[in-house]
Design a protein around this motif. Structure first.
Motif, PDB file in Angstrom:
ATOM      1  N   ALA A 102       0.736  -1.195   0.037  1.00  0.00           N
ATOM      2  CA  ALA A 102       0.066   0.099   0.016  1.00  0.00           C
ATOM      3  C   ALA A 102       0.674   1.263  -0.134  1.00  0.00           C
ATOM      4  O   ALA A 102       0.471   2.369  -0.578  1.00  0.00           O
ATOM      5  CB  ALA A 102      -0.835  -0.018   1.109  1.00  0.00           C
ATOM      6  N   CYS A 103       2.061   1.109   0.539  1.00  0.00           N
ATOM      7  CA  CYS A 103       2.875   2.334   0.594  1.00  0.00           C
ATOM      8  C   CYS A 103       3.599   2.771  -0.495  1.00  0.00           C
ATOM      9  O   CYS A 103       4.241   3.700  -0.597  1.00  0.00           O
ATOM     10  CB  CYS A 103       4.081   2.143   1.846  1.00  0.00           C
ATOM     11  N   SER A 106       3.221   6.607  -1.491  1.00  0.00           N
ATOM     12  CA  SER A 106       4.005   7.405  -0.544  1.00  0.00           C
ATOM     13  C   SER A 106       5.490   7.217  -0.791  1.00  0.00           C
ATOM     14  O   SER A 106       6.287   8.335  -0.505  1.00  0.00           O
ATOM     15  CB  SER A 106       3.824   7.040   0.834  1.00  0.00           C
ATOM     16  N   SER A 248      -1.956  -4.079   5.169  1.00  0.00           N
ATOM     17  CA  SER A 248      -1.807  -2.260   5.223  1.00  0.00           C
ATOM     18  C   SER A 248      -2.572  -1.875   3.879  1.00  0.00           C
ATOM     19  O   SER A 248      -3.003  -0.678   3.771  1.00  0.00           O
ATOM     20  CB  SER A 248      -0.341  -1.860   4.854  1.00  0.00           C
ATOM     21  N   TRP A 249      -3.278  -2.968   3.151  1.00  0.00           N
ATOM     22  CA  TRP A 249      -4.285  -2.333   1.913  1.00  0.00           C
ATOM     23  C   TRP A 249      -5.319  -2.374   2.503  1.00  0.00           C
ATOM     24  O   TRP A 249      -5.993  -3.185   3.251  1.00  0.00           O
ATOM     25  CB  TRP A 249      -4.259  -3.409   0.911  1.00  0.00           C
ATOM     26  N   TYR A 294       6.078   3.562   4.890  1.00  0.00           N
ATOM     27  CA  TYR A 294       5.220   2.597   5.350  1.00  0.00           C
ATOM     28  C   TYR A 294       4.336   2.920   6.531  1.00  0.00           C
ATOM     29  O   TYR A 294       3.259   2.547   6.812  1.00  0.00           O
ATOM     30  CB  TYR A 294       6.309   1.439   5.841  1.00  0.00           C
ATOM     31  N   GLU A 296       2.889   5.545   7.033  1.00  0.00           N
ATOM     32  CA  GLU A 296       1.787   6.409   6.538  1.00  0.00           C
ATOM     33  C   GLU A 296       0.492   5.336   6.429  1.00  0.00           C
ATOM     34  O   GLU A 296      -0.585   5.956   6.256  1.00  0.00           O
ATOM     35  CB  GLU A 296       1.895   7.276   5.450  1.00  0.00           C
ATOM     36  N   HIS A 297       0.793   4.139   6.150  1.00  0.00           N
ATOM     37  CA  HIS A 297      -0.437   3.232   5.738  1.00  0.00           C
ATOM     38  C   HIS A 297      -0.679   2.225   6.724  1.00  0.00           C
ATOM     39  O   HIS A 297      -1.377   1.277   6.423  1.00  0.00           O
ATOM     40  CB  HIS A 297       0.018   2.888   4.191  1.00  0.00           C
ATOM     41  N   SER A 300      -4.322   2.124   7.495  1.00  0.00           N
ATOM     42  CA  SER A 300      -5.258   1.938   6.435  1.00  0.00           C
ATOM     43  C   SER A 300      -6.492   0.899   6.591  1.00  0.00           C
ATOM     44  O   SER A 300      -7.303   0.809   6.439  1.00  0.00           O
ATOM     45  CB  SER A 300      -4.526   1.401   5.239  1.00  0.00           C
TER      46      SER A 300
END
Length: 318
Positions: A102-103, A106, A248-249, A294, A296-297, A300
């Motif tokens: 997911a990251c 970013s 993390s998705w 990483y 940042e997510h 999620s």
């Protein structure tokens, strides 16, 4: 026929991918051509190098010796000229690879902030084995690599690595209309009758890991579909199958993401780089940039966010 470097790379590619087909694709060869080359190599060394199992190619004892020596030779060849290069200009583009996390959205910004003045190019690849190979060949300068617990990929000099996240659970995604969708946690055994979508990057051990976890739970998974990470989402949403996902998705529309009881699937993240391309300070800055991306997510998905806060020991060491 005498052995040459291409034969050694071919044997190592087979060992790393567990498949003649995937090794042929990596080497840019046809499958019949690679099979013929393998037979010739086996004639030279005097025995079979691989046997076939349900999980793919497995090295024989002789094969294990050949692969070990081949990796040593290839490592020396790859570093022969690489270590002689002078340091790169800070203005040069940083060739960065990343598994499908997911990251990725970013990474360019955060790494760019950590390494001001360096342009960042990004290659997103479901296979960590291919990222490792690209690093070894000098096609990438650095990569964020994901590995299932119990599996590894060879990273020979001048490639070095540092752990970003030593351990995190893999979740499962299924249709929001699935009978189990309302549970907070799902027992892997309750998915015994489901059709599975093969995990991306199967040559990294993710498919073998899935099979091993399911067998430990008491069943053999029905792996019916193969699809890149994003392409699998409509299959799941339509109720045709389930699959393992990075936690993390956020859930794709029409799907839910749930943790598995007992964490039967666990992975880790490492940052790898070529020390002939990045100095110590640049490597440390790269690590901080990837960690920031990483982090940042991690929120999620609420369940993973709770797990993350409850396990500070796995957080990146900044």
């Amino acid at each position: 026929m005498d052995l040459d470097i291409s034969h050694l790379r071919m044997v190592c590619a087979m060992a790393e991918t567990g498949s003649v087909t995937r090794a042929a694709a990596r080497m840019g060869m046809s499958q019949p051509a690679m099979s013929n080359q393998l037979r010739r190599v086996e004639e030279i060394v005097g025995g079979a190098l691989f046997t076939r199992s349900r999980s793919g190619l497995e090295p024989t004892p002789l094969g294990g010796q050949v692969i070990s020596r081949a990796r040593t030779i290839l490592s020396e060849m790859d570093t022969l000229f690489g270590d002689l290069r002078g340091p790169r200009s800070p203005q040069e583009t940083l060739g960065l690879g990343c598994v499908h996390l997911a990251c990725v959205g970013s990474i360019v910004a955060r790494v760019g902030e950590a390494l001001p003045g360096r342009e960042v190019s990004l290659r997103i690849e479901p296979s960590s084995a291919l990222l490792g190979d690209a690093l070894a060949r000098g096609h990438l300068d650095a990569a964020l690599i994901g590995l299932m617990e119990g599996f590894d990929i060879p990273l020979a000099a001048p490639v070095v690595s540092r752990t970003l996240v030593p351990r995190y659970p893999i979740f499962v995604t299924l249709s929001e209309n699935h009978p189990l969708a309302g549970r907070d946690e799902i027992d892997l055994f309750d998915l015994r009758d489901e059709a599975w979508i093969a995990p991306p990057g199967a040559d990294d051990g993710s498919l073998s890991s899935l099979r091993a976890s399911c067998r430990s739970a008491g069943f053999e998974p029905i792996v019916r579909y193969e699809a890149p990470s994003g392409a699998a989402c409509p299959l799941v949403a339509a109720g045709h199958g389930v699959r393992m996902v990075d936690p993390s998705w956020p859930p794709h529309p029409g799907t839910v993401v749930r943790p598995l009881a007992g964490e039967p699937q666990v992975a880790r993240l490492i940052v790898a780089w070529r020390r002939d391309r990045l100095g110590e300070e640049e490597a440390a800055a790269l690590y901080r940039g990837l960690a920031a991306a990483y982090l940042e997510h991690t929120g999620s998905h609420p369940t993973f966010e709770a797990w993350w806060h409850a396990h500070p020991q796995v957080h990146p060491l900044l």
